[in-house]
Design an enzyme around this catalytic site. Structure first.
Site, PDB file in Angstrom:
ATOM      1  N   GLY A 465       0.751  -1.245   0.000  1.00 37.74           N
ATOM      2  CA  GLY A 465       0.000   0.000   0.000  1.00 37.74           C
ATOM      3  C   GLY A 465       0.779   1.291   0.000  1.00 37.74           C
ATOM      4  O   GLY A 465       0.188   2.354  -0.188  1.00 37.74           O
ATOM      5  N   PRO A 630       6.700  13.018  -2.906  1.00 44.90           N
ATOM      6  CA  PRO A 630       6.206  13.664  -1.675  1.00 44.90           C
ATOM      7  C   PRO A 630       4.763  13.297  -1.341  1.00 44.90           C
ATOM      8  O   PRO A 630       4.405  13.225  -0.161  1.00 44.90           O
ATOM      9  CB  PRO A 630       6.345  15.160  -1.988  1.00 44.90           C
ATOM     10  CG  PRO A 630       7.378  15.244  -3.066  1.00 44.90           C
ATOM     11  CD  PRO A 630       7.214  14.004  -3.886  1.00 44.90           C
ATOM     12  N   GLU A 703       8.326   3.032   8.744  1.00 42.97           N
ATOM     13  CA  GLU A 703       8.392   2.694  10.166  1.00 42.97           C
ATOM     14  C   GLU A 703       8.488   3.942  11.031  1.00 42.97           C
ATOM     15  O   GLU A 703       7.783   4.078  12.036  1.00 42.97           O
ATOM     16  CB  GLU A 703       9.605   1.793  10.446  1.00 42.97           C
ATOM     17  CG  GLU A 703       9.926   0.755   9.407  1.00 42.97           C
ATOM     18  CD  GLU A 703       8.890  -0.349   9.309  1.00 42.97           C
ATOM     19  OE1 GLU A 703       8.183  -0.613  10.289  1.00 42.97           O
ATOM     20  OE2 GLU A 703       8.807  -0.957   8.221  1.00 42.97           O
TER      21      GLU A 703
END
Length: 738
Positions: A465, A630, A703
């Site tokens: 995703g 971005p 993460e």
């Protein structure tokens, strides 16, 4: 070459497929004549299966097979361990004996001609157990904390942290308890298995298709090339699909037993049993400081739960060694073996839990010192990684604080707890640092140039995703000098060039670098073909006197249009193909400490009468090297922030101590943030050039976006209420005045 598409906020190239339903997930690959399998899960938390009464179930309409340990084939379970698997212990050998090791362990599989019939039959299967009482609480005083076998960094030390702590003018020494979490992505685990002779095809939800290929081949004792794993799309995972779990083996076993294609989809409840979880952790943080806020001592001790048959480890204490400057640091990491399924990596594994404890303790220290929390961190900004005595390849933590503080409006905060209100609501502002290693793994990729001027790029990566299809297309288009519309990127097949797991925030660094290398390799091959082709204008030219500009080949200094990829391929009469690999230079890796950094700011509102906590807004700034897209990067950050809200305020898997049953194994009681819980979220990226991490200069992002959120929320709750909560999730009863 001038940047054309890297750094551009392009929309997802696979967006139309997802919104129109043409994107196919594992359970969508229905096969002719397929049948349906349902797992029967153990209702005892420990012991053995004493009896199986399957006669009635076998006679039910549509039932094709009932497979238990009594009639399951004996599988070879050959040796196989990927870096994603626990280094110590042995994976669960499903249906190979009568032992029950944890609640929910697969103890049978029922196959029928329809899903309804399979579900009905599975619920009717009677099993008797000789049950024992499991131990499922890592805080149980009978549970021994063990040193992970083979762990090089279970204990670290520099200076004398304990002695310096005892003499510190200012000190914080507290414990932290973080609940077990389950991943709960939208798409459940699913596998469709079909055999053709001794060859097996698996349409299976996997973040690591080449490892699933190797694992299943080892389990069944067949060559890896006889297994094909296909997974073009993943509907969320957060780490739960990194390993190959028992349901994949069961689907393949059932397909072989019945001679039919078998579809197996786990229920939401079963996803709490056998597909891993973020382990519950117990931690101690002790920090000593001088009156000016300079750290003199830091002790970080942590323990995480694991199963009895494997030792799952994560980087719980690692960040404490490098994130701040401190001459005396001691860390200790232990495991507590329980009668549970093996935990697994979950977004921000280790760092998310360890940073929570560290950043909350540091916030507490700032109040004891009377220092602004940002100023405390600024005074302890290290010049190098003091844990390894290496320079950072790049480090922008303080710049992140400056950027995020400006956008957040930190200067409007009054420092005293319970000093800010909005009407009757208590308002709190909190901040925390975030960090995660800039990992890199070897990867390969292939590129194929076609006569129509397009390029096909393929790699055995996955996409759960974050926008892998789009970002990899941008890397290839940039390197080849083509518009993104002329690049077709494919992933999710184990017969493509091998790639590392889609986790650990290293996909762009690893796979992206391999794609760049493959594009350069195919360009070099095209040059050699072109200079040998009499029909092309560059014929006879010296290779080093020819250049690619804007996707066209010409002699250096020649103003003519030159030859396109299509011209060269058409003249050759066949596609031009190349495969290449990329890995980090070990010498560079040895010289530098490589990490991403970030700063997270949160505002909460707390109702003082009923104790409800709502995150009103959050701002994060991140130093992650080069940003390929971005728009996708901001999406990753907001997704991570939402996960952090869940970790801070909602997510908690509760086990019944009598049998280890997850009592809230459903979405009614296992709470996750929904639309009404999600506030205004902002993500900003500081400009950071890092030439050392990889050829693209990128660092991981998925993460770190979660890592600092939970402590920022907890620190904001303290600022709002004056109550320091050291357990996650923070609940209403934690903040109500007694």
């Amino acid at each position: 070459m001038t940047t054309r598409v890297i750094g551009k906020p392009l929309p997802r190239v696979d967006g139309r497929a997802k919104v129109t339903g043409s994107a196919r997930y594992a359970a969508d690959f229905n096969q002719p004549g397929q049948v349906y399998a349902v797992i029967v899960s153990a209702t005892a938390g420990l012991g053995r299966i004493a009896g199986v009464d399957s006669a009635m179930v076998e006679s039910m309409p549509g039932v094709i097979a009932v497979i238990t340990h009594r009639n399951a084939p004996r599988l070879p379970y050959g040796e196989h361990k990927s870096y994603i698997d626990p280094a110590v212990g042995e994976r669960l050998h499903v249906l190979q004996d009568d032992r029950v090791r944890f609640y929910g362990q697969p103890v049978a599989i029922v196959v029928a001609d329809t899903l309804d019939r399979a579900e009905r039959a599975a619920s009717s299967l009677k099993l008797a157990y000789e049950a024992e009482r499991p131990i499922v609480d890592p805080a149980d005083p009978t549970v021994e904390a063990i040193v992970p076998e083979g762990a090089r960094h279970a204990d670290t030390s520099r200076g004398d942290a304990d002695a310096m702590l005892a003499g510190a003018p200012v000190m914080v020494d507290e414990t932290y308890d973080i609940a077990r979490e389950n991943h709960n992505p939208m798409e459940p685990h699913a596998t469709i298995a079909a055999w053709s002779g001794d060859r097996l095809t698996l349409w299976s939800k996997s973040q690591f298709v080449v490892n699933e290929q190797a694992e299943i081949a080892a389990i069944f004792g067949i060559p890896p090339e006889n297994v094909q794993v296909i997974c073009p799309f993943i509907g969320g995972a957060f780490g739960t699909s990194l390993r190959t779990w028992p349901h994949v083996t069961l689907a393949a076993m059932a397909a072989r037993q019945t001679g039919r294609a078998v579809k197996l989809v786990l229920t939401r409840k079963q996803m709490f049993f056998t597909t891993g979880h973020r382990p519950r952790t117990l931690q101690r943080i002790a920090i000593g400081a001088n009156a000016d806020g300079r750290l003199t001592s830091l002790i970080h001790e942590g323990a995480g739960e694991t199963s009895r048959y494997e030792q799952f480890t994560e980087a719980l204490t690692s960040a404490s060694g490098y994130i701040y400057s401190c001459p005396n640091v001691r860390t200790r990491y232990r495991l507590r073996q329980l009668d549970i399924g093996t935990p697994n990596h979950m977004r921000g594994p280790g760092e998310a839990s360890g940073i929570f404890a560290l950043e909350c303790a540091l916030d507490e220290l700032s109040y004891s010192l009377g220092l602004d929390p940002i100023e405390l961190r600024r005074r302890n900004e290290p010049e190098i990684d003091e844990s390894d005595n290496k320079p950072f390849s790049s480090r922008s933590l303080m710049t992140c604080y400056d950027v995020a503080a400006g956008h957040f409006g930190w200067s409007r905060r009054t420092p005293e707890p319970r000093s800010m209100r909005d009407g009757r609501l208590l308002i709190g502002m909190g901040v925390a640092s975030a960090t995660y290693p800039a990992y890199h793994a070897p990867s390969s990729a292939s590129v194929r140039l076609l006569p129509d001027g397009t390029a096909e790029v393929a790699v055995a990566a996955s996409d759960m995703g974050p926008g892998t299809y789009t970002s990899m297309t941008q890397v290839a288009a940039e390197t080849l000098g083509l518009p993104v519309e002329q690049v077709r990127f494919s992933l999710g097949r184990s017969d493509y060039p091998p790639a590392p797991s889609h986790g650990g925030s290293w996909t762009m660094a690893s796979v992206g670098s391999a794609i760049r290398a493959a594009c350069i390799a195919v360009q070099e091959k095209a040059v050699r073909q072109a200079v040998a082709d009499q029909r092309l204008t560059v014929f006879g030219g010296a290779v080093d006197a020819i250049e690619w500009t804007g996707g066209r080949l010409r002699r250096r200094g020649d103003p003519s249009p030159g030859q396109s990829y299509g011209d060269i391929v058409s003249s050759l009469g066949k596609p031009i193909e190349a495969e290449a690999s990329s890995q980090r230079d070990p010498d560079v890796a040895e010289r530098y400490s490589m990490h991403s950094f970030g700063a997270v700011f949160v505002e909460v509102a707390v109702d003082p009468d009923v104790g409800t906590i709502r995150v009103r807004r959050a701002v994060g700034a991140y130093g992650i090297g080069r940003v390929v897209n971005p728009r996708l990067a901001a999406s990753q950050c907001t997704g991570g922030m939402i996960g952090g809200i869940g970790m801070a305020l909602m997510e908690r898997t509760v086990l019944d101590p009598r049998d280890g049953r997850p009592v809230n194994a459903h979405m009614a009681d296992y709470l996750v943030p929904v639309n009404l819980d999600i506030p205004k979220l902002e993500a900003h990226f500081v400009e950071e050039v890092d030439p050392h991490v990889n050829p693209l200069g990128v660092k991981g992002l998925g993460e770190i976006a979660l890592v600092g959120m939970a402590p920022a929320v907890a620190n904001a709750v303290f600022h709002a209420t004056g109550k320091r909560v050291r357990t996650l999730p923070i609940r209403i009863e934690d903040v109500l005045t007694v």
